[in-house]
Design an enzyme around this catalytic site. Structure first.
Site, PDB file in Angstrom:
ATOM      1  N   ARG A  38       0.818  -1.216   0.000  1.00 23.48           N
ATOM      2  CA  ARG A  38       0.000   0.000   0.000  1.00 23.48           C
ATOM      3  C   ARG A  38       0.851   1.266   0.000  1.00 23.48           C
ATOM      4  O   ARG A  38       0.440   2.283  -0.565  1.00 23.48           O
ATOM      5  CB  ARG A  38      -0.956  -0.018   1.199  1.00 23.48           C
ATOM      6  CG  ARG A  38      -2.061  -1.028   0.983  1.00 23.48           C
ATOM      7  CD  ARG A  38      -2.911  -1.270   2.192  1.00 23.48           C
ATOM      8  NE  ARG A  38      -4.081  -2.048   1.804  1.00 23.48           N
ATOM      9  CZ  ARG A  38      -4.898  -2.653   2.660  1.00 23.48           C
ATOM     10  NH1 ARG A  38      -4.681  -2.568   3.955  1.00 23.48           N
ATOM     11  NH2 ARG A  38      -5.932  -3.339   2.238  1.00 23.48           N
ATOM     12  N   LYS A 199     -19.498 -18.443  -0.143  1.00 20.05           N
ATOM     13  CA  LYS A 199     -20.942 -18.357   0.067  1.00 20.05           C
ATOM     14  C   LYS A 199     -21.662 -17.414  -0.877  1.00 20.05           C
ATOM     15  O   LYS A 199     -21.167 -16.338  -1.181  1.00 20.05           O
ATOM     16  CB  LYS A 199     -21.208 -17.889   1.496  1.00 20.05           C
ATOM     17  CG  LYS A 199     -20.845 -18.937   2.529  1.00 20.05           C
ATOM     18  CD  LYS A 199     -21.200 -18.434   3.909  1.00 20.05           C
ATOM     19  CE  LYS A 199     -21.145 -19.565   4.931  1.00 20.05           C
ATOM     20  NZ  LYS A 199     -21.458 -19.071   6.262  1.00 20.05           N
ATOM     21  N   GLY A 357      -9.664 -10.349  -1.608  1.00 23.32           N
ATOM     22  CA  GLY A 357      -8.522 -10.809  -0.825  1.00 23.32           C
ATOM     23  C   GLY A 357      -8.042 -12.195  -1.227  1.00 23.32           C
ATOM     24  O   GLY A 357      -6.869 -12.395  -1.565  1.00 23.32           O
ATOM     25  N   GLY A 380     -13.302  -4.369   0.143  1.00 22.28           N
ATOM     26  CA  GLY A 380     -14.702  -3.945   0.253  1.00 22.28           C
ATOM     27  C   GLY A 380     -15.124  -2.968  -0.836  1.00 22.28           C
ATOM     28  O   GLY A 380     -16.228  -3.071  -1.381  1.00 22.28           O
TER      29      GLY A 380
END
Ligand code: ADP
Ligand code: MG
Length: 399
Positions: A38, A199, A357, A380
């Protein structure tokens, strides 16, 4: 894509004060930065501004201190790692607004860089408090947002500042927005999406949006089991959200109406226990899964068929592994399809964008991350973008 200003639109910034929102939410262990990805992502923007003679004040959050000063979450801890990547001395300022920042700006020379304290030490950050926004802005001339990964939050330093200062996208933000636009905004067709992972429930909105946007939706991973069950397939003791089969059918119907072809695995890799190279490992047709078996990967013939789908496409967006890739041999399908996507990208016939991720970990494991057109590490924010949501931090830049 709505228009936003970039560093190319800056006039002379010599001696001007830039507030630059970056992502310094770095993985740390024992006070040491364990991965400087980052920091490297922020470097082009920060160093370009410094070279142009701006005084650069970095804004970032770290962890979840919830509006309190938590000494173990001070950004003072990352100064050394940032200096190493930037190859320059970096000042630390233990505030984000007020006289101490003002005095520090007075000390900085043109081209100098400072890191301000963890923005989440102030309650007003996550509340996007106009008073805090005003106080931070008071010490600066313009604002640069280079933190796409935080752009799904409407916080003071990710959204609020754009409204009170001239606002620009930094180079990382610009690259991310351009790549994402090529993948889903104004893509070359046909477009394929690969969605995998554990999921359905965690990616419902992604699936609902994608079926209206893409020509081919390839569903793999544990979530494919829920779709298979919805179609009446007995998935044995596979991970499966039986309560979501109705939702899965609705998604399939929407896909049908939108002209999106959904590809579910017709051949799967199963075993009775979840372990590396288990003795009960076998490959079978999706209709032959026994009651005591679980589906852990897409079978090799099915992957070949998926590779053929990618060969007909010009654009690919990928989130989620096709199998339980952390455990051999359930990485095989993800690795094989990733290699096809990488080869097609290298040949110039495919624009490939991936994020998430575990997806990034899986593509690194396949050794092809460098061959994709763009890999998003935004987590996200990337998922919300895949859901078709407008990200407040991005919207504010284009306002
Ligand atoms: P990302 O982080 O890229 O968004 P997810 O977190 O949604 O991806 O999904 C990754 C996880 O899904 C991995 O831990 C992987 O082991 C798991 N997974 C994939 N396929 C299966 C499967 N068939 N059964 C159980 N877990 C699976
Ligand atoms: Mg994950």
């Amino acid at each position: 894509m709505s228009a936003f200003k970039t560093l190319d639109d800056l006039g002379d910034v010599t001696g001007k004060v830039a507030l630059v929102r970056v992502d310094l939410n770095l993985p740390m262990n024992d006070g040491q930065v364990t991965d400087d990805t980052r920091i490297r992502a922020a470097a082009p923007t920060v160093l370009e501004l410094a070279e142009k003679g701006a005084k650069v004040l970095l804004l970032a959050h770290f962890g979840r201190p919830k509006g309190e000063r938590v000494s173990t979450q001070s950004l003072s801890m990352v100064v050394g790692a940032v200096e190493k990547v930037f190859g320059k001395e970096v000042m630390f300022v233990p505030e984000i607004a007020g006289d101490i920042v003002k005095q520090s700006v007075g000390i900085l020379r043109a081209g100098d860089i400072a890191i301000l304290e963890n923005t989440r030490f102030w309650k007003g950050e996550e509340k996007n408090d106009p008073e805090l926004v005003k106080a931070i802005a008071a010490n600066a001339d313009f604002y640069v947002n280079d933190a796409f990964s935080a752009a799904h939050r409407a916080h003071a330093t990710t959204e609020g500042l754009s409204h009170v200062l001239p606002a620009y996208a930094g180079r990382s933000m610009q690259a991310e927005l351009e790549a994402l636009d090529k993948a889903l905004g104004t893509p070359e067709k046909p477009v394929a999406a690969v969605v995998g992972g554990a999921k359905v429930s965690s990616k419902l909105d992604v699936l609902k949006h994608l079926v209206t946007q893409v020509d081919h939706l390839i569903i793999g991973g544990g979530m494919a089991n829920t779709f298979l069950a919805a179609k009446g397939v007995d998935v044995g003791k596979s991970l499966c959200e039986h309560d979501l089969t109705g939702t899965a059918n609705e998604i399939l119907e929407t896909a049908d109406k939108s002209g999106c072809t959904v590809h579910l695995p017709y051949e799967v890799v199963v075993s009775k226990e979840f372990a590396a190279n288990p003795p009960s490992l076998r490959t079978c047709n999706v209709h032959e899964v026994a009651a005591d078996e679980m589906i852990l990967d897409v079978g090799p013939l099915a992957v070949e068929a998926l590779s053929d789908v990618l060969k007909t496409c010009r654009t690919l967006v990928w989130n989620g592994p096709l199998g339980a890739f952390e455990t051999v041999p359930f990485d095989a399908a993800t690795v094989a399809l990733a290699k096809t996507a990488a080869a097609l990208t290298r040949e110039g016939s495919l624009v490939s964008v991936a994020g998430g991720g575990d997806t990034v970990a899986a593509l690194n494991h396949a050794g092809v991350a460098g061959d994709f057109s763009y890999i998003s590490t935004a987590g996200g924010a990337f998922l919300e973008w895949m859901e078709g949501k407008e990200l407040p931090g991005v919207a504010a830049l284009s306002a």
